[in-house]
Write an enzyme that holds these catalytic residues in place. Structure first.
Site, PDB file in Angstrom:
ATOM      1  N   GLU A   1     -10.255  52.003-127.594  1.00  0.00           N
ATOM      2  CA  GLU A   1      -9.695  50.667-127.457  1.00  0.00           C
ATOM      3  C   GLU A   1      -8.311  50.650-128.093  1.00  0.00           C
ATOM      4  O   GLU A   1      -8.092  51.289-129.133  1.00  0.00           O
ATOM      5  CB  GLU A   1     -10.597  49.644-128.148  1.00  0.00           C
ATOM      6  CG  GLU A   1     -10.073  48.215-128.085  1.00  0.00           C
ATOM      7  CD  GLU A   1     -10.947  47.243-128.851  1.00  0.00           C
ATOM      8  OE1 GLU A   1     -10.572  46.062-128.911  1.00  0.00           O
ATOM      9  OE2 GLU A   1     -11.976  47.667-129.405  1.00  0.00           O
TER      10      GLU A   1
ATOM     11  N   GLU B   1     -20.437  48.650-135.621  1.00  0.00           N
ATOM     12  CA  GLU B   1     -19.418  49.541-135.077  1.00  0.00           C
ATOM     13  C   GLU B   1     -19.047  50.607-136.095  1.00  0.00           C
ATOM     14  O   GLU B   1     -18.991  50.344-137.296  1.00  0.00           O
ATOM     15  CB  GLU B   1     -18.169  48.728-134.695  1.00  0.00           C
ATOM     16  CG  GLU B   1     -18.497  47.545-133.780  1.00  0.00           C
ATOM     17  CD  GLU B   1     -17.328  46.581-133.596  1.00  0.00           C
ATOM     18  OE1 GLU B   1     -16.178  46.996-133.780  1.00  0.00           O
ATOM     19  OE2 GLU B   1     -17.581  45.405-133.278  1.00  0.00           O
TER      20      GLU B   1
END
Length: 420
Positions: free
Chosen positions: A335, A224
């Site tokens: 997110e 990520e």
């Protein structure tokens, strides 16, 4: 940049139900050390336990913070240590001890860096100081950083948990575009940078790429990278460039940035975890960063490139199980953590804090979405799907045009009349 007819959004692409499993698997909320978002106020003070805790913290700090050859004071309060490249935390790993970083790999075919910005995109570099050749800049971890953590023993990592199949109980909310059903060897995107408001210390807001493989049980592998606002991790509300990895669904492996032995940094101009500047302004100037993650065909390591051809470093292939071969999904988007302060939905913002429909200059975006195929070619996405799991709080709208290729707008304010 002005918004012309190509900024308009096409209808949202239909969603596959299986993705609910994916969105619930990423970023568990809290450590079991606390059990909820509020710290108890009636804890008994135990001097011996506190002393042991402080000793453990100091030992961990000695492991994380390496002896610098130079120290730089950042305008935002960070301390940047220039550490010799071969002494960075990655080389504490038994498989890397005594080694030095690898030479740069071959870039994917079709990769044409825009040259839009240099690596001088972080506040610490505004001091005019830089780290010498042969060193890398590392944001120093402080005792205060560790004391803020909900679990100091797992500082810099995500809490252990069993991956759940529902999206409503883990407190994490997403607005993402994704591709699946093929073998992926990397991904690239331009990500708009904002400074969203985060409601409390134990929430965060981020925008990132996920390169994913494995099932969504205990063997989930992810790489990520992106930007995040995390008051718990960094002690402020600046958006910060970050990385993460895990090979067992966030249970015992992986960490943010350079907080464990894993990611090997090769760049002496970028500090992972340091604040980004400038950021985008509502109805004003827009600032985005370009990120490319790809698998080196020769050695199999996963490399990270920033902006106009600037290599940041790599994740060694031996860290992973499924990602030693290839990824089975790539995901892009935002997110947040919703801890439901006072019993209501959080007002933590995603992206710009505005919904996708507001478009360019107001909503957050990802553009020029691409993946790397088996032959190391950068190719456009052929089947981008979009999903917002709480669309009244944060939404997403995707499209495609000649200028931006595959893109989407996403984000939102969190709590509002339709998101109580």
């Amino acid at each position: 940049m002005t918004c012309s007819s190509w900024c308009k959004i096409s209808p949202v692409i239909p969603i596959f139900l299986f993705f609910l499993l994916v969105s619930s698997s990423l970023r568990p909320v809290q450590s079991s050390d606390t059990g909820n978002q509020q710290r108890p106020t009636n804890q008994t003070f135990r001097p011996e336990e506190e002393l042991q805790k402080l000793k453990a913290i100091k030992a961990r700090l000695r492991k994380i913070n390496k002896s610098p050859v130079k120290t730089i004071q950042s305008p935002d309060g960070d301390i940047i240590d220039c550490v010799e490249t071969h002494l960075q935390p990655a080389f504490d790993h038994p498989k890397l001890k005594g080694q030095r970083p690898l030479d740069p790999p071959v870039r994917p075919n079709g990769h044409n860096p825009t040259g839009m910005i240099t690596e001088d995109f972080q506040l610490w570099s505004f001091s005019g100081e830089s780290c010498p050749e042969g060193t890398i800049p590392i944001r120093r971890t402080t005792e205060q950083d560790m004391l803020r953590a909900s679990s100091f023993r797992r500082f810099g990592t995500k809490p252990r948990r069993h991956v759940r199949r529902d999206t409503n109980s883990n407190g994490h909310e997403h607005a993402v575009g994704y591709v699946t059903g093929d073998q992926y060897y990397g991904a690239k995107a331009n990500i708009n940078v904002w400074a969203p408001k985060v409601d409390n210390q134990y929430e965060f807001s981020l925008s990132q790429m996920w390169v994913i493989s494995g099932s969504f049980g205990d063997d989930l592998n992810t790489i990520e990278a992106g930007w995040q606002v995390s008051p718990e991790l960094y002690g402020d509300n600046y958006p910060r460039f970050f990385t993460y990895w895990t090979t067992d669904a966030y249970q015992a492996t992986g960490c943010y940035n350079l907080l464990c032995s894993g990611f090997v940094q090769t760049n002496n101009r970028i500090a992972i975890g340091a604040a980004i500047s400038p950021t985008s302004a509502y109805s004003g100037g827009q600032f985005d960063i370009s990120l490319l993650i790809w698998k080196d065909p020769k050695h199999g390591n996963w490399w990270l490139e920033f902006g106009s051809g600037v290599l940041v470093g790599y994740w060694p292939s031996f860290l992973f199980s499924h990602l030693r071969d290839h990824a089975s999904m790539v995901q892009f988007g935002g997110e947040v953590v919703n801890s439901r302060p006072s019993g209501f939905h959080t007002s933590t913002q995603m992206g710009s804090g505005h919904f996708a429909g507001e478009g360019f200059g107001k909503a957050s975006y990802f553009r020029n979405l691409q993946v790397v195929d088996w032959d190391n070619n950068l190719i456009p996405l052929s089947n981008l799907k979009v999903l917002a799991d709480h669309p009244n709080c944060y939404d997403i709208q995707g499209g495609i045009n000649r200028v931006w290729g595959n893109y989407f707008y996403y984000g939102g304010p969190g709590r509002n009349v339709r998101c109580p």
